[in-house]
Design a protein around this motif. Structure first.
Motif, mmCIF file in Angstrom:
data_model
loop_
_atom_site.group_PDB
_atom_site.id
_atom_site.type_symbol
_atom_site.label_atom_id
_atom_site.label_comp_id
_atom_site.label_asym_id
_atom_site.label_seq_id
_atom_site.Cartn_x
_atom_site.Cartn_y
_atom_site.Cartn_z
ATOM 1 N N VAL A 241 66.694 -15.912 81.029
ATOM 2 C CA VAL A 241 65.502 -15.799 80.187
ATOM 3 C C VAL A 241 65.820 -16.282 78.771
ATOM 4 O O VAL A 241 65.038 -16.997 78.146
ATOM 5 N N ARG B 40 64.066 -19.269 76.697
ATOM 6 C CA ARG B 40 63.470 -18.973 75.397
ATOM 7 C C ARG B 40 63.881 -20.030 74.367
ATOM 8 O O ARG B 40 63.043 -20.567 73.636
ATOM 9 N N ASN C 179 52.037 -11.281 79.189
ATOM 10 C CA ASN C 179 53.151 -10.434 78.768
ATOM 11 C C ASN C 179 54.173 -11.202 77.940
ATOM 12 O O ASN C 179 54.830 -10.645 77.086
ATOM 13 N N TYR D 123 50.323 -8.675 75.382
ATOM 14 C CA TYR D 123 49.371 -9.395 74.530
ATOM 15 C C TYR D 123 48.016 -9.514 75.214
ATOM 16 O O TYR D 123 47.921 -10.000 76.344
ATOM 17 N N PRO E 52 57.061 -5.440 72.951
ATOM 18 C CA PRO E 52 57.721 -6.716 72.681
ATOM 19 C C PRO E 52 57.357 -7.692 73.792
ATOM 20 O O PRO E 52 56.951 -7.268 74.873
ATOM 21 N N SER E 53 57.486 -8.964 73.529
ATOM 22 C CA SER E 53 57.222 -9.993 74.537
ATOM 23 C C SER E 53 58.139 -9.757 75.731
ATOM 24 O O SER E 53 59.324 -9.491 75.562
ATOM 25 N N SER E 54 57.586 -9.798 76.952
ATOM 26 C CA SER E 54 58.434 -9.509 78.115
ATOM 27 C C SER E 54 58.077 -10.396 79.296
ATOM 28 O O SER E 54 57.005 -11.000 79.333
ATOM 29 N N THR E 55 59.006 -10.489 80.241
ATOM 30 C CA THR E 55 58.750 -11.257 81.457
ATOM 31 C C THR E 55 59.423 -10.588 82.642
ATOM 32 O O THR E 55 60.449 -9.930 82.482
ATOM 33 N N ALA E 56 58.828 -10.755 83.824
ATOM 34 C CA ALA E 56 59.471 -10.287 85.056
ATOM 35 C C ALA E 56 59.443 -11.432 86.064
ATOM 36 O O ALA E 56 59.399 -11.227 87.259
ATOM 37 N N ASP E 57 59.464 -12.660 85.538
ATOM 38 C CA ASP E 57 59.305 -13.832 86.406
ATOM 39 C C ASP E 57 60.563 -14.205 87.183
ATOM 40 O O ASP E 57 60.494 -14.963 88.142
ATOM 41 N N VAL E 58 61.722 -13.706 86.739
ATOM 42 C CA VAL E 58 62.946 -13.995 87.494
ATOM 43 C C VAL E 58 63.336 -12.746 88.274
ATOM 44 O O VAL E 58 63.626 -11.702 87.696
ATOM 45 N N GLU E 59 63.309 -12.846 89.593
ATOM 46 C CA GLU E 59 63.711 -11.751 90.485
ATOM 47 C C GLU E 59 62.971 -10.450 90.178
ATOM 48 O O GLU E 59 63.505 -9.363 90.404
ATOM 49 N N ALA E 60 61.767 -10.552 89.621
ATOM 50 C CA ALA E 60 60.927 -9.388 89.287
ATOM 51 C C ALA E 60 61.654 -8.370 88.404
ATOM 52 O O ALA E 60 61.352 -7.188 88.436
ATOM 53 N N GLN E 61 62.620 -8.840 87.621
ATOM 54 C CA GLN E 61 63.351 -7.945 86.714
ATOM 55 C C GLN E 61 62.764 -8.037 85.310
ATOM 56 O O GLN E 61 62.629 -9.139 84.777
ATOM 57 N N VAL F 286 62.566 -8.229 81.485
ATOM 58 C CA VAL F 286 63.448 -8.610 80.375
ATOM 59 C C VAL F 286 62.599 -8.724 79.109
ATOM 60 O O VAL F 286 61.513 -9.292 79.130
ATOM 61 N N ALA G 17 60.834 -12.569 75.890
ATOM 62 C CA ALA G 17 60.607 -13.767 76.704
ATOM 63 C C ALA G 17 60.423 -14.981 75.785
ATOM 64 O O ALA G 17 61.229 -15.900 75.792
ATOM 65 N N HIS G 18 59.363 -14.991 75.009
ATOM 66 C CA HIS G 18 59.121 -16.088 74.058
ATOM 67 C C HIS G 18 58.923 -15.558 72.650
ATOM 68 O O HIS G 18 59.213 -16.223 71.678
ATOM 69 N N GLY G 19 58.387 -14.360 72.563
ATOM 70 C CA GLY G 19 58.071 -13.766 71.270
ATOM 71 C C GLY G 19 59.095 -12.702 70.902
ATOM 72 O O GLY G 19 60.231 -12.756 71.367
ATOM 73 N N ARG H 147 61.663 -9.748 70.362
ATOM 74 C CA ARG H 147 62.516 -9.012 71.301
ATOM 75 C C ARG H 147 62.310 -7.523 71.129
ATOM 76 O O ARG H 147 62.531 -6.748 72.040
#
Lengths: 476, 234
Positions: A185, A189, A221, A270, B190-199, B201, B204-206, B208
């Motif tokens: 990730v 980024r 998100n 967001y 905070p900006s977050s993602t679960a796009d890799v292996e549904a974990q 994190v 993501a872009h914004g 932390r």
């Protein structure tokens, strides 16, 4: 996107044999429904919320021209340029012409199923533009040259190891471990941040359009869609006309349903409402904003018996709860939208002729309708499509004749009972020793994957039922 | 092209609709009412708000007044980045804060790539979801919420509302006076993602990290209750 739904049978058979991917899918099928259930019950009266949005949608659809006009008027007043386009080709060429008018070279895209539907990237790339998907899942599959396998988590079919190798191949960043999800990730980024800053045009979708304010709602998100909407000098919102809702409060009702059904969160990180270009005093934001409203057969669907399908809010809950989707995965469906919602939408947005297998990819278990936040009767719509398929004679003659024979037999109950009773007795006798059949004539599809259990004594349900009644037991 | 597509679409829609006066449509819409908010996690508004901010993976702190808020920001910046630097929008409320007392050096304007921390003064907080609301503009450029490593947010006690519907009532009230901003952002984490292996994190872009400071006279027990013993405060 190229349509390959005609290959559903072969593609799904092949998918069943990919053990690693099948295991990942089965985890999705276990975890996401649990998250959804927990969030729905923490909310309170979730069914009441579903019913409320349904009433609002019915009202909106009954007066759609009124609300669409109100949206357009308010959006134009806020400085947006609003464009109506009829089909994929018109949407793509509209976007291209906006890019060309600004001599744009770099385009940053937020997640948009509508532009997947129209195959926008392909056209822009062909025209020499640098187009980058910025949602992490979309970015991964774009780099891999693949298509989304899930409408919410497009890259959930890929393992960490695959993504790691992909990044090592695609990013020239020297030696590094890249062994954890966090590291992957973090790398994305860094790479994407540069792209956001350099982009000439941002493209996003919309989760809802609010008629009273001419504003569009974006739910994410990652915040990638927001970066696309705030940094580049030109913003293009690509969506469809029937996303319109009367009031901001209605969009809130939708958002409450959407997020809980998709990921089990009470609210995404967001939730943004974009209303036009930079204001006079503003120090940032796009200088020019466009809203493109696509039809692509949706006005046909609205006028058909399938109009409820337009209530779909793209949460993916029906995918996560569908035994077929979890079994074969999104790619087998051969287009943008997989699972139950895709099996209804694909034939309607393309043609039943090209996608007639999909409505058959259903066990009629009803779980999708149970969880659909928009209360769409998906199993009913799938059944109606199968009926259309039959009327249009799209099934092979062998199937049609088989069904005809079956229907005839069902209309002669005496004969049906005798025949099934006889078949059961014979199978029971033949299979007595092993208790199951490894192979059976006409049932290769079943016995190819597993044994067929031999009937035990006692005869068919109807025979046992009749025997009990004869014994005089009222309980029977 | 577009004009005829538009005309055709509207003609098709009107063909299927029964023509009704706008006033009648408005009455029918009003009769539908609004949705129910989510069940509250706490009976106390501020406890519920803080508990939901924590559930959204934010961190929280209480500040009695603006002076205490500046001190808290100073401590946060030093602990996280060993810096006194901060970016903040041209919000009159922020300009009037006693920055020197807390040893904080704010730069007023839009965030740039590489800025470690940005501060927003939220217009609203929503207890139902643990979100804060900002309007884009000089007082809070949209990129300030997105580009920095950490996003710090001040929110006045009296600006915390109960439900999303209450939030929109306030937004309507604000915009009636000053017009519609380009963007309205509800931020809940905070900006977050679960796009890799549904974990899951963060960053993501914004941002932390997302740090929310509730300004006003809030009893310390409120924060203790909201944390429920998790101790997730900074």
């Amino acid at each position: 996107m190229k349509l390959a739904s005609n290959e559903f049978m072969q593609a799904s058979s092949a998918a069943l044999l990919e053990e690693d991917k099948a295991q990942r899918r089965s985890l999705i099928g276990q975890f996401l429904p649990l998250a959804r259930d927990a969030a729905a019950s923490a909310y309170g009266d979730f069914d009441g919320l579903r019913a409320h949005l349904k009433r609002v949608r019915r009202h909106t659809m009954a007066h759609l021209s009124h609300y669409l006009e109100q949206f357009e008027e308010a959006a134009v007043q806020h400085g947006n340029q609003v464009h109506f386009v009829a089909d994929a080709e018109q949407l793509n060429s509209k976007v291209l012409s906006i890019c060309q008018a600004h001599s744009a070279r770099r385009v940053a895209k937020g997640k948009s199923m509508v532009t997947e539907e129209t195959g926008l990237n392909e056209l822009l790339l062909k025209a020499g533009l640098d187009v980058l998907e910025t949602d992490l899942g979309e970015y991964i599959i774009q780099q891999a040259g693949e298509t989304p396998s899930h409408i919410v988590g497009p890259a959930l079919h890929k393992s960490l190891a695959e993504i790691r190798q992909l990044f090592l191949d695609k990013h020239t960043l020297g030696d590094r471990d890249l062994e954890t999800v966090s590291e992957v990730v973090e790398e994305a980024r860094g790479v994407l941040r540069e792209k956001f800053l350099a982009a000439d045009v941002g493209i996003i979708g919309a989760n809802a359009l609010i008629a009273e304010h001419g504003t569009s709602m974006l739910v994410t998100n990652e915040g990638n869609g927001d970066l696309c909407a705030n940094l580049p000098p030109v913003l293009i919102v690509c969506t469809t006309f029937e996303r319109v809702l009367p009031r901001a409060e209605d969009a809130m009702a939708l958002q409450r349903l959407l997020v809980r059904s998709a990921t089990g969160q009470p609210q995404t990180c967001y939730t943004s409402f974009y209303t036009g270009p930079r204001r006079e005093d503003d120090v940032d934001g796009p200088l020019e904003t466009h809203i493109i409203l696509l039809d692509n057969r949706r006005s046909d669907i609205l006028a058909s018996d399938y109009s409820e399908m337009l209530d779909c809010i793209r949460c993916g809950a029906c995918l996560n709860h569908c035994p077929i989707y979890i079994g074969v995965g999104g790619h087998a469906y051969g287009w943008v939208y997989p699972g139950p919602m895709g099996s209804v939408l694909t034939p309607l947005l393309t043609s039943l002729e090209q996608a007639h297998h999909l409505p058959n990819a259903c066990t009629s278990c009803g779980r999708c309708a149970e969880v659909c936040p928009a209360n769409i009767p998906l199993p009913d719509l799938l059944r109606d499509l199968r009926q259309d398929e039959s009327v249009q004679q799209l099934k092979p003659a062998r199937w049609r004749n088989g069904l005809r024979l079956h229907a005839w037999l069902l209309r002669h109950p005496g004969l049906y009972r005798n025949l099934t009773g006889w078949t059961m007795s014979v199978l029971g006798l033949l299979g007595k020793r092993r208790g199951a059949f490894r192979r059976l004539p006409f049932a290769g599809g079943w016995t190819g994957q597993r044994d067929f259990p031999a009937p035990e004594g006692g005869g068919t349900f109807m025979r046992q039922y009749a025997a009990r009644r004869r014994r005089g037991g009222k309980r029977g | 092209m577009a004009e005829s597509v538009r005309a055709e679409l509207f003609a098709r829609l009107r063909e299927q609709e029964t023509s009704v006066a706008p006033e009648q449509i408005a009455r029918a819409l009003a009769a539908l009412g609004h949705a129910q908010p989510a069940r509250a996690t706490h009976t106390d508004l501020h406890t519920a708000f803080l508990a939901n901010v924590l559930a959204n993976k934010g961190t929280v702190e209480l500040a009695r007044d603006r002076g205490a808020a500046v001190q808290a920001i100073g401590r946060y910046l030093y602990q996280r980045f060993r810096t006194h630097k901060l970016v903040a929008g041209n919000d009159p409320r922020l300009a009037a804060m006693p920055w020197r007392d807390g040893g904080v050096l704010p730069r007023f304007g839009a965030a740039e790539n590489g800025d470690s921390a940005a501060l927003s003064y939220a217009r609203l907080g929503v207890a139902e979801t643990g979100a804060i609301v900002t309007y884009t503009g000089r007082a809070n450029p949209g990129r300030n919420n997105l580009l920095p490593e950490d996003h710090l947010v001040l929110i006045n006690r009296e600006d915390v509302v109960s439900t999303l519907e209450d939030a929109w009532a306030r937004i309507r009230h604000d915009t009636a006076a000053s017009g519609w901003p380009r963007g309205i952002q509800f931020i809940a984490g905070p900006s977050s993602t679960a796009d890799v292996e549904a974990q899951l994190v963060m960053g993501a872009h914004g941002p932390r990290r997302w740090h929310v400071i509730l300004v006003g006279d809030t009893p310390a027990e409120v924060l203790a209750q909201a944390s429920g013993g998790v101790g997730a405060t900074s």
